[in-house]
Design an enzyme around this catalytic site. Structure first.
Site, PDB file in Angstrom:
ATOM      1  N   GLU A 214      30.872   2.755  20.424  1.00 15.32           N
ATOM      2  CA  GLU A 214      31.855   3.863  20.909  1.00 15.32           C
ATOM      3  C   GLU A 214      31.076   5.045  20.816  1.00 15.32           C
ATOM      4  OE1 GLU A 214      36.060   3.497  19.413  1.00 15.32           O
ATOM      5  OE2 GLU A 214      36.208   1.630  20.350  1.00 15.32           O
ATOM      6  N   GLU A 349      35.421  -5.376  21.561  1.00 18.89           N
ATOM      7  CA  GLU A 349      36.835  -5.315  20.945  1.00 18.89           C
ATOM      8  C   GLU A 349      37.945  -5.376  21.784  1.00 18.89           C
ATOM      9  OE1 GLU A 349      36.668  -1.710  18.423  1.00 18.89           O
ATOM     10  OE2 GLU A 349      34.788  -2.034  17.728  1.00 18.89           O
TER      11      GLU A 349
HETATM   12  O1  AHR Z   1      38.719  -1.900  15.374  1.00 15.89           O
HETATM   13  C1  AHR Z   1      38.856  -0.860  14.587  1.00 15.89           C
HETATM   14  C2  AHR Z   1      38.095   0.598  15.290  1.00 15.89           C
HETATM   15  O2  AHR Z   1      38.551   0.479  16.854  1.00 15.89           O
HETATM   16  C3  AHR Z   1      36.680   0.188  15.387  1.00 15.89           C
HETATM   17  O3  AHR Z   1      36.031   0.794  14.375  1.00 15.89           O
HETATM   18  C4  AHR Z   1      36.154   1.087  16.732  1.00 15.89           C
HETATM   19  O4  AHR Z   1      35.196   0.701  17.414  1.00 15.89           O
HETATM   20  C5  AHR Z   1      37.541   1.084  17.441  1.00 15.89           C
HETATM   21  O5  AHR Z   1      38.032   2.350  18.006  1.00 15.89           O
END
Ligand code: AHR
Length: 550
Positions: A214, A349
């Site tokens: 991110e 994710e």
């Molecule tokens: O999964 C939790 C958080 O969500 C992670 O650390 C981040 O990459 C995302 O914003």
């Protein structure tokens, strides 16, 4: 409406759950729904890594979830929770991402190697969100679980490690040295000697490396152009040690097409050859806004994990369904710069994200209690990935244990598999198969959304071919209606079939440490005699049909 017992009782008189052996039977059928599977229309090989996992050093994921320590009373293998190893072996875990997430861009891998008693304690990136009552290991990283322990965990479960490098606060040199530590041959470098001294003489041969996380936000607040410059620096002239390395670039937040375009445009300013350094672009999407359009506020928009109405059930699925258009949209944007599509999407994710309050272990940051709703959401999401096998090379459910869309929950000696974990297990059979086209037609669901009629699709899923077997997974998202469905496999006949179904009469159903088997899949083998089959998909269900062809 919160319960469907009445409907379900009447359904049970005629459908698969009451008489499983008659769930798949010969035509003729007056079924209102239809699935046509087209084995001669391949979509691409379904990467086993689509059923991938994500473990961040956050709350109870690492400490208490995975790592209990060698001297713990909790059964363990070299400090790693044994029940977790046993369960992950069953689901053919393919790849695990670590150590973050946002944590990755504050982590120095050198803190987590060398003699355990000499490793430093550091302030965890997530420290600010921890309650005063949370254990110290959640707030101050004791570094007892580092690269060796993570790679050992992966080896124990039969998965590949996927390491995320720190781009925000470490130089590229530290990244190269992490690769050297992991992959340089025994006896070749001082870092290989350090690895050997810990009991790991053979190189880890880590293939997957994330370059930041991110990077538009917690990973450095870069513009896509700035990040592309960093990526080029990190991914250029990296020592390979005879093994292919696959670099994953930090990708867009949800539908930020300008990130995907801006990143690739800047990468290409140094020539087309630069594309070869990128294995995948990461895409993150969480379904969090259940406000039905009332707010975009990150805290206000979230719903409860366990207390919800049917409208919230559908709202979550609608939010999650955006995944398909995100994959298509970013793929389209990538095509402008990489027309041959040498770069794939890595959805590292994904999952629902609720407000705090449902934690089985109070104080575990971002822990939530997955219900049947999350199982249906997860089945739907995995089906989306399976329908785009040429685009999605890897996907990692966020997260593995004690966090967000957990497959498992654990605290001290307590452990349970969540409904989400069961769905990942059901989907394992798609791994490595040939994705094939399957056409679904089913009446849409109609429901009340703040006084207006809203609709949602009636039945969707995915199919894969494995020599003489077809795996078909199907989601019925209706909270109330079963779907009697005619299933046709073009030009082929079915010899036998087995149906595995995950459902419950209560859409809020979930598993806990005390009641571990409230939501578990039920498998029934089914005799079939003709090529036309009829199966009733119960409401609020994920089903896997394993079909053996003649
Ligand atoms: O999964 C939790 C958080 O969500 C992670 O650390 C981040 O990459 C995302 O914003």
């Amino acid at each position: 409406m919160q319960r469907r017992e009445f409907l379900y009782a009447s359904l049970a008189a005629s459908c698969s759950l009451a008489h499983p052996s008659s769930s798949l039977f010969a035509a003729p059928s007056a079924a209102a729904s239809r699935i046509e599977i087209l084995p001669e229309e391949p979509l691409g090989t379904i990467s086993p890594d689509i059923c991938g996992h994500f473990t961040e050093n956050l709350g109870g994921v690492i400490y208490d979830g995975i790592w209990v320590g060698e001297n713990s009373k909790v059964p363990n293998v070299s400090g790693i929770r044994k029940s977790l190893i046993d369960e992950m072996r069953k689901i053919k875990a393919s790849v695990v991402r670590y150590p973050g997430g946002c944590f990755a861009d504050s982590y120095d891998w050198r803190d987590g190697v060398g003699p355990a008693d000499k490793r430093p304690r550091r302030t965890n990136f997530w420290n600010g969100g921890e309650l005063a009552s949370a254990p110290a290991s959640h707030k101050y990283d004791p570094n007892q679980f580092g690269t060796n322990e993570f790679v050992h965990f992966c080896k124990l479960i039969g998965a590949q490690p996927y390491l995320a490098a720190n781009v925000r606060s470490l130089p590229a040199e530290a990244f190269y040295q992490w690769i050297e530590y992991c992959n340089s041959p025994a006896g070749s470098t001082s870092l290989a000697d350090l690895r050997s001294a810990a009991g790991y003489p053979e190189p880890f041969n880590v293939r997957f490396w994330g370059v930041g996380n991110e990077s538009w936000g917690c990973g450095g607040n870069f513009t896509p152009q700035e990040y592309a410059v960093e990526f080029r620096k990190f991914a250029t002239w990296v020592p390979q040690y005879g093994h292919q390395l696959s670099f994953v670039a930090s990708g867009p937040n949800v539908d930020d097409w300008s990130w995907t375009r801006g990143f690739l445009e800047e990468i290409l300013r140094k020539g087309k050859g630069q594309l070869r350094s990128i294995y995948g672009i990461a895409l993150h999407h969480y379904a969090w806004n259940l406000s039905r359009g009332r707010t975009q506020d990150w805290d206000q928009g979230k719903g409860d994990a366990v207390k919800f109405e049917p409208v919230d059930w559908y709202e979550l699925l609608r939010e999650g369904e955006r995944m398909e258009s995100l994959i298509q949209g970013h793929w389209h944007a990538m095509q402008e710069f990489d027309p041959d599509h040498s770069i794939k999407l890595v959805v590292d994710e994904w999952g629902p994200w609720y407000r705090p309050g449902s934690e089985l272990t109070p104080g575990d940051q971002l822990e939530q209690l997955p219900t049947l709703r999350d199982a249906v959401f997860s089945g739907m999401t995995l089906d989306i990935f399976n329908r785009h096998p040429e685009k999605v090379a890897m996907a990692n459910c966020a997260q593995l244990i004690n966090c967000l869309n957990s497959l498992y929950l654990a605290h001290e000696d307590k452990f349970c598999v969540t409904p989400v974990g069961h769905v990942l297990g059901m989907h394992a059979d798609h791994q490595g198969g040939q994705g094939i086209r399957a056409e679904f037609s089913s009446p849409s669901i109609s429901y009340d959304r703040d006084g207006k009629r809203a609709s949602f699709w009636g039945l969707k899923g995915s199919a894969s071919l494995h020599a003489k077997d077809i795996i078909l997974t199907v989601v019925n998202p209706s909270v109330s209606d079963p779907r009697e469905t005619e299933i046709i496999i073009r030009n082929t006949r079915v010899k036998s079939a087995a149906a595995t179904t995950l459902t419950h009469t209560d859409i809020h159903a979930h598993n806990t440490f005390d009641q571990k088997e409230v939501v578990t899949p039920q498998t029934k083998s089914v005799e079939v005699s003709t090529a036309t089959l009829t199966h009733t998909f119960p409401p609020a269900s994920v089903t896997k049909l394993a079909l053996k062809l003649e």
